[in-house]
Design an enzyme around this catalytic site. Structure first.
Site, PDB file in Angstrom:
ATOM      1  N   CYS A 113       0.816  -1.220   0.000  1.00  0.00           N
ATOM      2  CA  CYS A 113       0.000   0.000   0.000  1.00  0.00           C
ATOM      3  C   CYS A 113       0.847   1.266   0.000  1.00  0.00           C
ATOM      4  O   CYS A 113       0.346   2.359  -0.265  1.00  0.00           O
ATOM      5  CB  CYS A 113      -0.946  -0.001   1.192  1.00  0.00           C
ATOM      6  SG  CYS A 113      -1.984  -1.462   1.234  1.00  0.00           S
ATOM      7  N   HIS A 256      -3.669   7.088   2.383  1.00  0.00           N
ATOM      8  CA  HIS A 256      -4.078   5.761   1.919  1.00  0.00           C
ATOM      9  C   HIS A 256      -5.434   5.434   2.532  1.00  0.00           C
ATOM     10  O   HIS A 256      -5.646   5.588   3.732  1.00  0.00           O
ATOM     11  CB  HIS A 256      -3.022   4.734   2.350  1.00  0.00           C
ATOM     12  CG  HIS A 256      -3.429   3.325   2.101  1.00  0.00           C
ATOM     13  ND1 HIS A 256      -4.042   2.917   0.931  1.00  0.00           N
ATOM     14  CD2 HIS A 256      -3.331   2.214   2.883  1.00  0.00           C
ATOM     15  CE1 HIS A 256      -4.281   1.624   0.998  1.00  0.00           C
ATOM     16  NE2 HIS A 256      -3.877   1.176   2.175  1.00  0.00           N
ATOM     17  N   ASN A 286     -10.246  -0.522   0.077  1.00  0.00           N
ATOM     18  CA  ASN A 286      -8.789  -0.385   0.101  1.00  0.00           C
ATOM     19  C   ASN A 286      -8.224  -0.903  -1.226  1.00  0.00           C
ATOM     20  O   ASN A 286      -8.290  -2.094  -1.503  1.00  0.00           O
ATOM     21  CB  ASN A 286      -8.235  -1.185   1.279  1.00  0.00           C
ATOM     22  CG  ASN A 286      -6.715  -1.135   1.378  1.00  0.00           C
ATOM     23  OD1 ASN A 286      -6.036  -0.682   0.465  1.00  0.00           O
ATOM     24  ND2 ASN A 286      -6.195  -1.610   2.494  1.00  0.00           N
TER      25      ASN A 286
HETATM   26  C1  COA Z   1     -10.128  -5.720   9.907  1.00  0.00           C
HETATM   27  C2  COA Z   1     -10.736  -4.665  10.802  1.00  0.00           C
HETATM   28  C3  COA Z   1     -11.752  -3.849  10.017  1.00  0.00           C
HETATM   29  C4  COA Z   1     -11.457  -5.339  11.967  1.00  0.00           C
HETATM   30  O1  COA Z   1     -12.038  -4.337  12.775  1.00  0.00           O
HETATM   31  P1  COA Z   1     -11.934  -4.462  14.366  1.00  0.00           P
HETATM   32  O2  COA Z   1     -12.690  -3.380  14.956  1.00  0.00           O
HETATM   33  O3  COA Z   1     -10.458  -4.534  14.663  1.00  0.00           O
HETATM   34  O4  COA Z   1     -12.667  -5.796  14.611  1.00  0.00           O
HETATM   35  P2  COA Z   1     -12.114  -7.006  15.477  1.00  0.00           P
HETATM   36  O5  COA Z   1     -10.862  -7.536  14.866  1.00  0.00           O
HETATM   37  O6  COA Z   1     -12.104  -6.524  16.889  1.00  0.00           O
HETATM   38  O7  COA Z   1     -13.216  -8.065  15.252  1.00  0.00           O
HETATM   39  C5  COA Z   1     -14.394  -7.964  15.937  1.00  0.00           C
HETATM   40  C6  COA Z   1     -15.262  -9.106  15.525  1.00  0.00           C
HETATM   41  O8  COA Z   1     -15.760  -8.864  14.208  1.00  0.00           O
HETATM   42  C7  COA Z   1     -15.607 -10.036  13.447  1.00  0.00           C
HETATM   43  N1  COA Z   1     -15.486  -9.685  12.035  1.00  0.00           N
HETATM   44  C8  COA Z   1     -14.353  -9.571  11.297  1.00  0.00           C
HETATM   45  N2  COA Z   1     -14.685  -9.267  10.039  1.00  0.00           N
HETATM   46  C9  COA Z   1     -16.035  -9.178  10.006  1.00  0.00           C
HETATM   47  C10 COA Z   1     -16.948  -8.879   8.980  1.00  0.00           C
HETATM   48  N3  COA Z   1     -16.548  -8.613   7.731  1.00  0.00           N
HETATM   49  N4  COA Z   1     -18.245  -8.873   9.288  1.00  0.00           N
HETATM   50  C11 COA Z   1     -18.673  -9.126  10.521  1.00  0.00           C
HETATM   51  N5  COA Z   1     -17.845  -9.426  11.542  1.00  0.00           N
HETATM   52  C12 COA Z   1     -16.542  -9.458  11.276  1.00  0.00           C
HETATM   53  C13 COA Z   1     -14.382 -10.705  14.003  1.00  0.00           C
HETATM   54  O9  COA Z   1     -14.393 -12.069  13.671  1.00  0.00           O
HETATM   55  C14 COA Z   1     -14.552 -10.449  15.476  1.00  0.00           C
HETATM   56  O10 COA Z   1     -15.430 -11.408  15.985  1.00  0.00           O
HETATM   57  P3  COA Z   1     -15.129 -12.127  17.376  1.00  0.00           P
HETATM   58  O11 COA Z   1     -15.077 -11.012  18.386  1.00  0.00           O
HETATM   59  O12 COA Z   1     -16.286 -13.033  17.542  1.00  0.00           O
HETATM   60  O13 COA Z   1     -13.817 -12.818  17.182  1.00  0.00           O
HETATM   61  C15 COA Z   1      -9.649  -3.729  11.368  1.00  0.00           C
HETATM   62  O14 COA Z   1      -8.854  -4.431  12.310  1.00  0.00           O
HETATM   63  C16 COA Z   1      -8.774  -3.148  10.320  1.00  0.00           C
HETATM   64  O15 COA Z   1      -9.215  -2.357   9.513  1.00  0.00           O
HETATM   65  N6  COA Z   1      -7.482  -3.504  10.323  1.00  0.00           N
HETATM   66  C17 COA Z   1      -6.563  -2.992   9.336  1.00  0.00           C
HETATM   67  C18 COA Z   1      -6.789  -3.692   8.033  1.00  0.00           C
HETATM   68  C19 COA Z   1      -6.091  -3.007   6.904  1.00  0.00           C
HETATM   69  O16 COA Z   1      -6.218  -1.828   6.741  1.00  0.00           O
HETATM   70  N7  COA Z   1      -5.342  -3.775   6.110  1.00  0.00           N
HETATM   71  C20 COA Z   1      -4.650  -3.303   4.995  1.00  0.00           C
HETATM   72  C21 COA Z   1      -3.557  -2.393   5.405  1.00  0.00           C
HETATM   73  S1  COA Z   1      -2.949  -1.558   4.056  1.00  0.00           S
END
Ligand code: COA
Length: 329
Positions: A113, A256, A286
């Site tokens: 990214c 980004h 993204n």
């Molecule tokens: C992935 C992301 C959106 C998850 O959001 P979060 O607030 O951290 O959510 P959590 O990881 O706490 O997950 C909470 C719950 O939602 C669930 N969950 C994950 N994806 C889900 C989806 N698409 N729909 C519904 N629930 C989902 C998880 O399984 C978790 O469930 P659990 O508590 O039963 O285990 C976030 O961590 C994120 O954006 N990370 C960076 C990703 C990124 O930008 N990557 C590329 C970098 S360039």
């Protein structure tokens, strides 16, 4: 003194829209969850039969038109991607052919990214040293082809797109315009937080690697989130300090577009109001290295970019690789 200016911008986004509601039918997720946790509503998916170089060439051609030059004047193509047409040759060379650009330098750059920021930094060095005169920097990603469409943790986040800029030199006497600074960083201790295990020398493609699902994006979302906020904010502050500016001197931030909450975290840490950030994540998700040049192109076309503005670009991606560029328009 010579500075590197962006002479024109262009972008290309596939026509097919995949909505959060479409994803509800594919994995156990909801439109509300995706919007709340990421800010994403739609993403674009490339049509079967078209490839990375097609979209990259489309964005590159538009950038050339905007710059008022012919692709025949491009002497270097730098293409940031982690989703090339194929492992060899560089997708940049295929784009060179599709654009009808003459023999010159053309290479791919793998910084995930942060690919566009790295491309700007390298292109800027080439232009200022007089190595090349017209550098096409492209960020392009067809992530839909490397996602696990059964993994709700990753498949809801990403989309396909390409963005491009043409760089060229400009002489200045008093107040510089163009790229004022680029800072490029990486921390290899964190590479296992975000990666595609299969298809390289570690796990060459076999029927076993396919069966083990090794050719798709694997991610520790929480770790990526925390590092993204911290490192992007730090890179932004470095850029501001390196140019003797204050946060209030920054007019526009083209960050980004990975997660709206990451952007909000960066804004808070850097004392920059959200009104200064250009946001289009709701439309495209993204798109990795494409996200900044696509957002910049849209900001330019919407008239948000004005002469003399200090514009901050910033990103973090797999590696982790990250960085920032300060640009005076
Ligand atoms: C992935 C992301 C959106 C998850 O959001 P979060 O607030 O951290 O959510 P959590 O990881 O706490 O997950 C909470 C719950 O939602 C669930 N969950 C994950 N994806 C889900 C989806 N698409 N729909 C519904 N629930 C989902 C998880 O399984 C978790 O469930 P659990 O508590 O039963 O285990 C976030 O961590 C994120 O954006 N990370 C960076 C990703 C990124 O930008 N990557 C590329 C970098 S360039």
């Amino acid at each position: 003194m010579i500075a590197t200016r962006i002479l024109g911008t262009g972008s290309a986004t596939p026509g097919a829209v995949l909505t959060n509601h479409d994803l509800e039918k594919m994995v156990n997720t909801s439109d509300a969850w995706i919007r709340e946790r990421t800010g994403i509503e739609n993403r674009r998916i490339l049509e079967p039969g078209r490839v990375t170089s097609d979209v990259a060439a489309e964005a590159g051609a538009k950038a050339c038109t905007a710059a008022g030059i012919s692709p025949s004047e491009i002497d270097c193509i730098i293409l940031g991607t982690v989703t090339p047409d194929m492992p060899m040759p560089a997708t940049a060379t295929i784009v060179q052919q599709k654009l009808g650009a003459p023999v010159g330098a053309a290479f791919d750059l793998s910084a995930a990214c942060a690919g566009f920021i790295y491309g700007l930094g390298i292109g800027d060095a080439f232009v200022r040293q007089g190595v090349f005169k017209r550098v096409l920097v492209i960020g392009v990603e067809i992530l839909s082809r490397v996602l696990d469409w059964k993994d709700r943790n990753t498949c809801v986040l990403f989309g396909d797109a390409a963005g491009a800029v043409v760089l060229g030199p400009e002489r200045w006497e008093v107040k510089p315009r163009g790229i004022l600074s680029t800072h490029m960083l990486a921390d290899g201790t964190q590479w296992e937080q975000l990666y595609i295990p299969g298809g390289g020398s570690k796990h060459p493609t076999t029927s076993a690697t396919v069966a083990e699902n090794l050719h798709v994006v694997k991610m520790n979302g929480k770790a990526v989130f925390a590092h993204a906020v911290r490192n992007i904010a730090s890179a932004c502050q470095t850029a501001i300090d390196a140019n003797g500016l204050r946060a209030e001197d920054v007019d526009l931030v083209v960050a980004h577009q990975a997660n709206l909450r990451i952007v909000e975290g960066v804004a808070q840490r850097c004392n920059l109001p959200m009104s200064k950030f250009y946001i289009n994540i709701q439309k495209y998700g993204n798109t990795s290295s494409a996200s900044i040049p696509v957002a910049l192109d849209e900001a330019v076309r919407e008239g948000r970019v004005k002469e003399g503005m200090n514009i901050l670009f910033c990103a973090l991606g797999a590696g982790f690789s990250w960085g920032s560029t300060l640009y005076r328009w």
